[in-house]
Design an enzyme around this catalytic site. Structure first.
Site, PDB file in Angstrom:
ATOM      1  N   SER A 176      39.577  35.035  42.574  1.00 53.61           N
ATOM      2  CA  SER A 176      39.415  36.485  42.649  1.00 53.61           C
ATOM      3  C   SER A 176      40.695  37.238  42.291  1.00 53.61           C
ATOM      4  CB  SER A 176      38.923  36.848  44.058  1.00 53.61           C
ATOM      5  OG  SER A 176      38.546  38.201  44.143  1.00 53.61           O
ATOM      6  N   LYS A 186      36.229  33.072  39.962  1.00 58.43           N
ATOM      7  CA  LYS A 186      35.457  34.123  40.639  1.00 58.43           C
ATOM      8  C   LYS A 186      35.776  35.452  39.966  1.00 58.43           C
ATOM      9  CE  LYS A 186      34.658  36.450  45.063  1.00 58.43           C
ATOM     10  NZ  LYS A 186      35.123  37.795  44.686  1.00 58.43           N
ATOM     11  N   ASP A 227      47.471  36.930  29.814  1.00 61.38           N
ATOM     12  CA  ASP A 227      46.958  37.719  28.695  1.00 61.38           C
ATOM     13  C   ASP A 227      48.039  38.539  28.011  1.00 61.38           C
ATOM     14  OD1 ASP A 227      44.473  36.715  29.008  1.00 61.38           O
ATOM     15  OD2 ASP A 227      43.542  38.524  29.828  1.00 61.38           O
TER      16      ASP A 227
END
Length: 549
Positions: A292, A317, A303
């Site tokens: 999460s 998740k 990223d």
């Protein structure tokens, strides 16, 4: 076709679509009302005519839990008497003494004490057995959670009667309850002259402030490179993941986008504040239990090519929960959206919307995963958690280590060791000698524990198959010889797997003296992800090479 005809046909299509929508909506509302009426009348009949007395609250809670079980594990109902647990989960605060109590062999044992809490100040120790709480014998309160009995209003006293290893008579302790704050960063410090380490274990309301404070203090101590550890972190508040990511990426950078059924709730969250540091090299440690919010932070770092991820693939998740207020002070935590990190990928790994006939769920297959790109053009994939840039092998405990841990013998020996040794070296320096390890092995001789190795299990399966297929007579001599050869010996395993067992003991013992910080510091020398990060920081060309396309 004239423009007029096109407009008329278009208007007709919209009217038909609108009518169908209204019809479907009204039909759905009727089905909901019908189902609720059936449920209410059935519950009334049960309550009136069932042969035994029924507990209405318990029955309704059971039925709600069963209904939500068909959705996902994160959509949960909180009854009024569970609101305190919910508040602890989101804020990290509760009123109590700061001790974790567990059940072992029908005994209430103090398993951990948190630093700076009333429990630590009172002299309570890990391993103490709680016999009474305010004069009431704990074993007589089978319907009560011992941990909850210790909770109460701030500045109220709770009297504990405890049994301590090595002492005949019980101890009487009076502990003043206070607000206990479960820290999100249980440990941070310098690993060497230039590498700092932050252990981020949760995402409650103060997580970003704690991480910021840790970074500032470590930079003040000369930190030039950072290891951020989110292993075993189950996640928490979305805004904390955004704020922590914001510490290391430029202002106005996209952090996460949420998309769900309610269009008005869909939103792209960006970094709103100036960053704390855009240059410091970062290694983020992740494993299969990083989930999460922890995955958002790790995914954002990856990223934007802001740091290198090390460890094992994260949990996967990619779901967002929203809390809705219900009647009578109850709450519903409901999954309302999926989140997408800056590359555009959703890392949700399990498909809860399409269940198998038996009710089980499966992971999203590799064939359905889509490729995305990081800022520098590195390829990353959705649908399977966050894959580290440097993958390390997941720890695989040996059968003897699992048995000793599950039976509580590692814990029990640490209690014994703590009683017999008033002090030990600082956690980073603490090591068991070979003589002390041999004392542990001798202590185990009259203890009950056993285990079956995977090889022994496989031989058992082979023997069963041989008997079923009528080959047993032909190979029974070979099977017998193999069993003798691979059959485990406890003494032999204690010697063979000494490094692993010794590390487990050192970790547990250090915790009994120095609590969570001690357990963390003593683990540094046996931590493969930590070693990989430190080795990478010694080769900055390799570090920079990983972050390039």
């Amino acid at each position: 076709m004239t423009i007029r005809k096109k407009l008329l046909l278009g208007t007709s299509a919209l009217m038909i679509a609108g009518g169908l929508t209204a019809f479907n909506r009204d039909d759905r509302f009727f089905e909901i009302a019908r189902s609720l009426d059936i449920y209410a009348t059935m519950f009334k009949e049960l309550n009136m005519y069932y042969v035994d007395e029924v507990n209405p609250n318990r029955m309704v809670k059971t039925s709600i839990d069963a209904m939500l079980k068909n959705l996902d594990p994160y959509t949960n109902f909180f009854a009024e008497d569970e609101i305190e647990d919910y508040m602890t989960m989101t804020t990290g605060r509760y009123n109590g003494i700061g001790a974790l109590v567990g059940q072992r062999q029908n005994k209430s044992i103090v398993m951990m004490i948190y630093e700076g809490t009333p429990a630590e100040k009172s002299g309570l120790r890990i391993g103490d057995e709680i016999l009474k709480v305010d004069g009431v014998t704990v074993k007589d309160r089978k319907d009560a959670d011992p941990g909850k009995l210790l909770r109460g209003q701030t500045n109220t006293a709770v009297k504990l009667t405890v049994k301590r290893y090595g002492q005949k008579d019980p101890l009487e302790l009076t502990v003043m309850r206070d607000v206990v704050k479960m820290t999100n960063v249980p440990y941070y410090g310098m690993i060497n002259d230039e590498v700092g380490y932050i252990d981020l274990k949760d995402f409650t309301a103060t997580a970003a402030r704690e991480v910021r404070q840790a970074v500032v203090e470590l930079k003040g101590k000369g930190m030039k490179k950072l290891i951020l550890d989110v292993r075993e972190n189950p996640g928490g508040l979305l805004n904390m993941a955004i704020d922590i990511s914001n510490l290391f990426i430029p202002k106005d950078s996209e952090v996460v986008t949420t998309k769900g059924k309610v269009q008005e709730w869909n939103k792209t969250y960006t970094a709103l504040a100036p960053p704390l540091d855009l240059e410091i090299p970062i290694a983020v440690l992740v494993n299969s239990r990083s989930a999460s919010a922890a995955e958002i932070v790790a995914g954002v770092i990856q990223d934007y090519d802001r740091g290198v991820l090390i460890g094992q693939r994260s949990y996967g998740k990619g779901l967002v929960q929203t809390t809705r207020e219900l009647s009578f002070n109850t709450k519903l935590k409901i999954t309302t959206a999926k989140y997408y990190i800056p590359s555009g990928r959703c890392i949700q790994a399990i498909d809860y919307s399409h269940r198998n006939p038996d009710g089980s769920v499966g992971k999203i297959p590799d064939s359905l995963r889509t490729a995305f790109k990081t800022k520098s053009g590195r390829v990353v994939y959705d649908g399977g958690g966050v894959l580290p840039d440097l993958v390390t092998e997941e720890p695989n405990p040996t059968p003897i280590a699992l048995s000793l841990t599950n039976k509580g013998l590692i814990f029990d020996y640490a209690v014994k060791y703590r009683n017999e040794h008033p002090t030990i070296k600082p956690a980073r320096e603490f090591r068991l000698t070979d003589a002390e390890y041999n004392e542990f092995a001798n202590w185990l001789k009259d203890k009950e524990y056993d285990y079956t190795t995977q090889v022994e299990k496989d031989l058992g399966t082979l023997e069963a198959s041989a008997k079923k297929e009528k080959y047993f007579d032909q190979i029974q001599d070979q099977l017998k010889a193999l069993k003798t050869r691979v059959g485990h010996s406890k003494d032999a395993d204690l010697a063979t797997f000494k490094p692993e067992l010794k590390a487990l003991l050192e970790n547990e013992i250090a915790g009994h003296y120095y609590l969570q910080k001690g357990m963390k510091e003593v683990s540094f020398n046996n931590d493969p992800e930590m070693k990989a990060a430190l080795d990478l920081f010694k080769d900055m060309n390799k570090y920079r090479g990983i972050l390039k396309k």
